[in-house]
Every structure is written in C-alpha cells, then in structure tokens.
Design an enzyme around this catalytic site. Structure first.
Site, short mmCIF file in Angstrom:
data_model
loop_
_atom_site.label_atom_id
_atom_site.label_comp_id
_atom_site.label_asym_id
_atom_site.label_seq_id
_atom_site.Cartn_x
_atom_site.Cartn_y
_atom_site.Cartn_z
CD GLU A 35 -2.75 1.53 0.39
OE1 GLU A 35 -3.29 0.60 -0.24
OE2 GLU A 35 -2.99 2.74 0.16
CB THR A 77 -5.64 -0.35 -3.79
OG1 THR A 77 -4.93 0.54 -2.92
CG2 THR A 77 -5.25 -1.77 -3.49
CG HIS A 191 -4.99 3.34 3.28
ND1 HIS A 191 -5.61 4.56 3.41
CD2 HIS A 191 -5.45 2.80 2.12
CE1 HIS A 191 -6.41 4.74 2.37
NE2 HIS A 191 -6.33 3.68 1.58
CG HIS A 251 -1.93 3.87 -4.88
ND1 HIS A 251 -1.76 4.62 -3.73
CD2 HIS A 251 -2.86 2.93 -4.56
CE1 HIS A 251 -2.56 4.18 -2.79
NE2 HIS A 251 -3.23 3.13 -3.24
C1 GP9 Z 1 -8.57 -1.38 1.02
C2 GP9 Z 1 -7.35 -1.00 0.29
C3 GP9 Z 1 -7.23 0.49 0.09
O1 GP9 Z 1 -8.99 -2.67 0.91
O2 GP9 Z 1 -7.02 -1.78 -0.75
O3 GP9 Z 1 -7.41 0.94 -1.18
P1 GP9 Z 1 -7.02 2.44 -1.61
O4 GP9 Z 1 -7.85 3.38 -0.76
O5 GP9 Z 1 -5.55 2.63 -1.35
O6 GP9 Z 1 -7.35 2.51 -3.05
#
Ligand code: GP9
Length: 408
Positions: A35, A77, A191, A251
């Site tokens: 992430e 993601t 995140h 990302h």
């Molecule tokens: C949640 C995670 C976050 O399951 O994959 O996704 P994002 O907010 O980074 O697109």
C-alpha cells in the site's frame, strides 16, 4: 483492437528466445502489493538510520527495478491490481474492478490455474471493498482470504498490521498444502494518513515529526519490518528457495507538498522529478538462491508484471490478451500513464492538464531538462492509442469476443 494485440504479441514473443524464459517453471510465486509504497524511500536514511533496511538488503539479492512506475488512476489500489494481474490500463474514470467485474480478461490466476497452480489472493479487509469478492471470483482465484479469515491480533491503521498479516498468510499457504502456488498478498498498514500506534514507530524522523511526511516514513519503516518477518517466515516454512518473491508499491502516497520532499531530501526537487517521484514505486524480483541479482535501470511499469511472471515460468502469451511486455525482455517498450504521459527511459513526457497529446513538456531523462517537443510526439501519439485500445477492449468486453473467435 485485435490487430493491436497481434502487433504486441510480436514484441511479447521475443521473451521466448531469451535466457530467463521458463527458468523458474513450476516454482511458487508470491507477489506482495504494498500500500502506497514509493521508491523514493529506498536506500535513504534519516538521522543516520536506514528507513528500509530489509528492502535495501533485498536489493543486493534480487533483480531490482528502480525505474518501475505505477500507472494507476481513480481506481487506486484496485487499478494497481488490475494493471499487474490483468495487464490492462485502468479506466479514465472509476475502477474496472467495480465497473466491469463481469468481463473476460486474461489475468494471472486464470492462466496459472491451467498450468497446475493453486491460486489465492490475501487481503485483510472487507471483501466487498473495491468489489473484490466479485472481481476475484471472475479472475478465477481458487480462494480469496479476506478479513474474515484473519485473527486481528495486531491492530495498525485500517485493520490488521502487516506483520501479523504476513505471518497468517504464510500459515494459510502452508495449510493448503498445495504446490506450486501463486499467491497475491495485498498489504494495508501504510494506508493514508499513515498514523501508526506509538509502539510501531521505530524511526526518529527529527524535524519531520508531526508532519504527514514524518508519519509516512514511519509507515514505510513498519512495512519494511513486515517484509523482514515475511522473509523469515518463508525461510522457516522451507519456501524461500523454491518461491519467486515479487514486491511492488501500488500507487503514490497522496503527499503533493513539495516543501516536505525538499525537507526530506535536503535539496530542491527538479520539475521532472515532481512527476517522477509521485509515479515511481519499487519493484523487486527475488529468485531462488539470489540468482540473477542486479539492478535493471530500464523504464518499466505495472502493466508489464503479468508478462514478466509468464516469462519466468515459461508460459507463452499466444491467445492471451495482455498489453504489457516482460520487464526481463530486451524488447523495446515505453511506460504509458493514464493522463497520456509516458516515458521510454530516454524522454519523459508530461502532458498539459487538458491531455492533448504532444501538448506538454518533453524532458530528456538524462539531463532532466525540457527538450525539443518533437522528441515526444510519436511516443505521445502511441500512448494515446494504447489507452484508447484498452478502453475499447474493457468497455465492450472484447477479450470475450477474441477468445470466442480464437476457438472457432
Ligand atoms: C482497502 C485498500 C485500500 O482494501 O485496498 O485501497 P485504496 O484506498 O488505497 O485505493
């Protein structure tokens, strides 16, 4: 559009004559999608301490791509997952996982199921997020391990901490007792907004303490420690020497305050790098016995991940509709971004915000300064074409039609 893929296949097929083709046939493959994990933290120190000691060490044991770019758009993601697993561009708006989960694609699990692999995906969050339940079913994973399959014995950020996530993921793979396996594990602890429990903050970030950049650095250190746990778990399980391990960032970190980067690097950030830093994520391939370790500087992107896996496993791409080219192949390629920008490693094109091809800044990668726009015109046109083909294929479910035609 089918003609576009016929041309692409000619470049993709070059890998079949290259040395690594099929060298890891039948090996397990474990892919880690991390992430918001960006390349700029790799190899860096803060207050004399390495931010990512485990990954820095892994560079010396892996094929490492420092010029690997994420190509995601609004689907974040889920776009990274779609790009790397299905080798198609993300949509201009929304997420393909949500909008076209019922379509046919040639994603990794469907191909590897046919090669005798057990295919699983692991992510300790609600299975409906990004419509994963439906999309993963359609991608033909044998099993999706979501939050309900994990014990929340370590809480970090949105959910389970990555260290426990990796431990439990390896347990799940061991319990399945199936080999070879292909597993995708998607981390979450880093995140946005990157707030870690105090006890998980391992770095002294100095003046960056209390800023989002300081919090981000702590989060990347936490992920690095989790990678250390993962490697130990793989070794303990006897899997390290028969598994290809890939690691990449999904990302950017959504931090666009350049003052914070300048404070971190302790020097001004050049214009070209304002785009590049945001788009670069690291890509590692650890091969059994540290084979082929080295740094590969060519420009590559997320869309090239599936062909790279097939290259190592020796699976030809005939009748597969993939837009990328193996990163390990010598075939020429460029990396296309959703806004119409691109790089081929020599030039780096940043379009104006209206996205009109060739209307933007064409940088020389070597000097980092704007060069003659002419040098980017052909590449920008070709980037536009690639994005158009991808959109047409996704929006009209054309791969289903191509498959049908191929059977007739
Ligand atoms: C949640 C995670 C976050 O399951 O994959 O996704 P994002 O907010 O980074 O697109």
């Amino acid at each position: 559009s089918k003609a576009w893929f016929t041309e692409r296949l000619k470049l993709q097929k070059q890998m079949e004559t290259e040395p690594l083709f099929g060298e890891y046939k039948g090996k397990n493959v474990l892919v880690v999608q991390a992430e918001a994990f960006q390349e700029f933290v790799i190899g860096q120190s803060i207050d004399g301490e390495e931010i990512t000691p485990n990954l820095n060490k892994l560079i010396g044991q892996s094929v490492y791509f420092p010029n690997f770019y994420h190509q995601t758009a609004q689907g974040r993601t889920s776009d990274a997952d779609f790009l790397t697993s299905c080798s198609m561009h993300p949509l201009p708006t929304g997420s393909a996982f949500i909008r076209f989960a019922g379509n046919e694609f040639d994603c990794v699990p469907s191909t590897l199921n046919g090669e005798g692999y057990d295919t699983t995906v692991h992510h300790s969050y609600d299975g409906s997020f990004w419509n994963r339940n439906n999309m993963y079913h359609n991608m033909k994973y044998n099993q999706f391990y979501s939050i309900k399959d994990y014990t929340i014995d370590e809480r970090v950020g949105w959910s389970l901490g990555d260290q426990s996530f990796f431990r439990q993921t390896i347990e799940q793979l061991k319990e399945r007792q199936k080999s070879p396996f292909y597993a995708l594990s998607i981390t979450l602890s880093s995140h946005h907004p990157f707030k870690l429990p105090y006890s998980n903050q391992e770095l002294d970030v100095g003046d960056l303490k209390g800023t989002i950049m300081g919090d981000y650095l702590q989060a990347t250190r936490y992920v690095d420690s989790a990678v250390g746990v993962l490697i130990e778990e793989l070794k303990d399980a006897g899997l390290w020497e028969n598994t290809v391990l890939m690691f990449y960032g999904d990302h950017d970190n959504s931090i666009y305050d350049w003052k914070l980067y300048e404070q971190f690097f302790d020097h001004p950030v050049a214009d070209i790098d304002k785009d590049r830093i945001i788009r670069k994520v690291p890509f590692f391939i650890h091969l059994p016995n540290d084979e082929h370790a080295g740094i590969v500087n060519k420009a590559v992107g997320q869309i090239d991940t599936t062909p790279t896996i097939m290259h190592l496993l020796g699976i030809p791409l005939d009748k597969k509709y993939l837009m990328g080219i193996s990163m390990l192949s010598e075939a020429p390629k460029s990396v296309v971004f959703r806004n119409g920008g691109f790089t081929d490693g020599k030039v780096y094109f940043v379009p104006n915000s209206d996205g009109i091809a060739a209307d933007g800044t064409c940088y020389s990668v070597d000097s980092g300064i704007p060069t003659d726009t002419e040098a980017c015109i052909a590449g920008a046109e070709s980037a536009k074409q690639d994005l158009k083909v991808s959109d047409q294929v996704i929006e009209n479910n054309l791969i289903a039609r191509f498959h049908k035609e191929d059977k007739e």
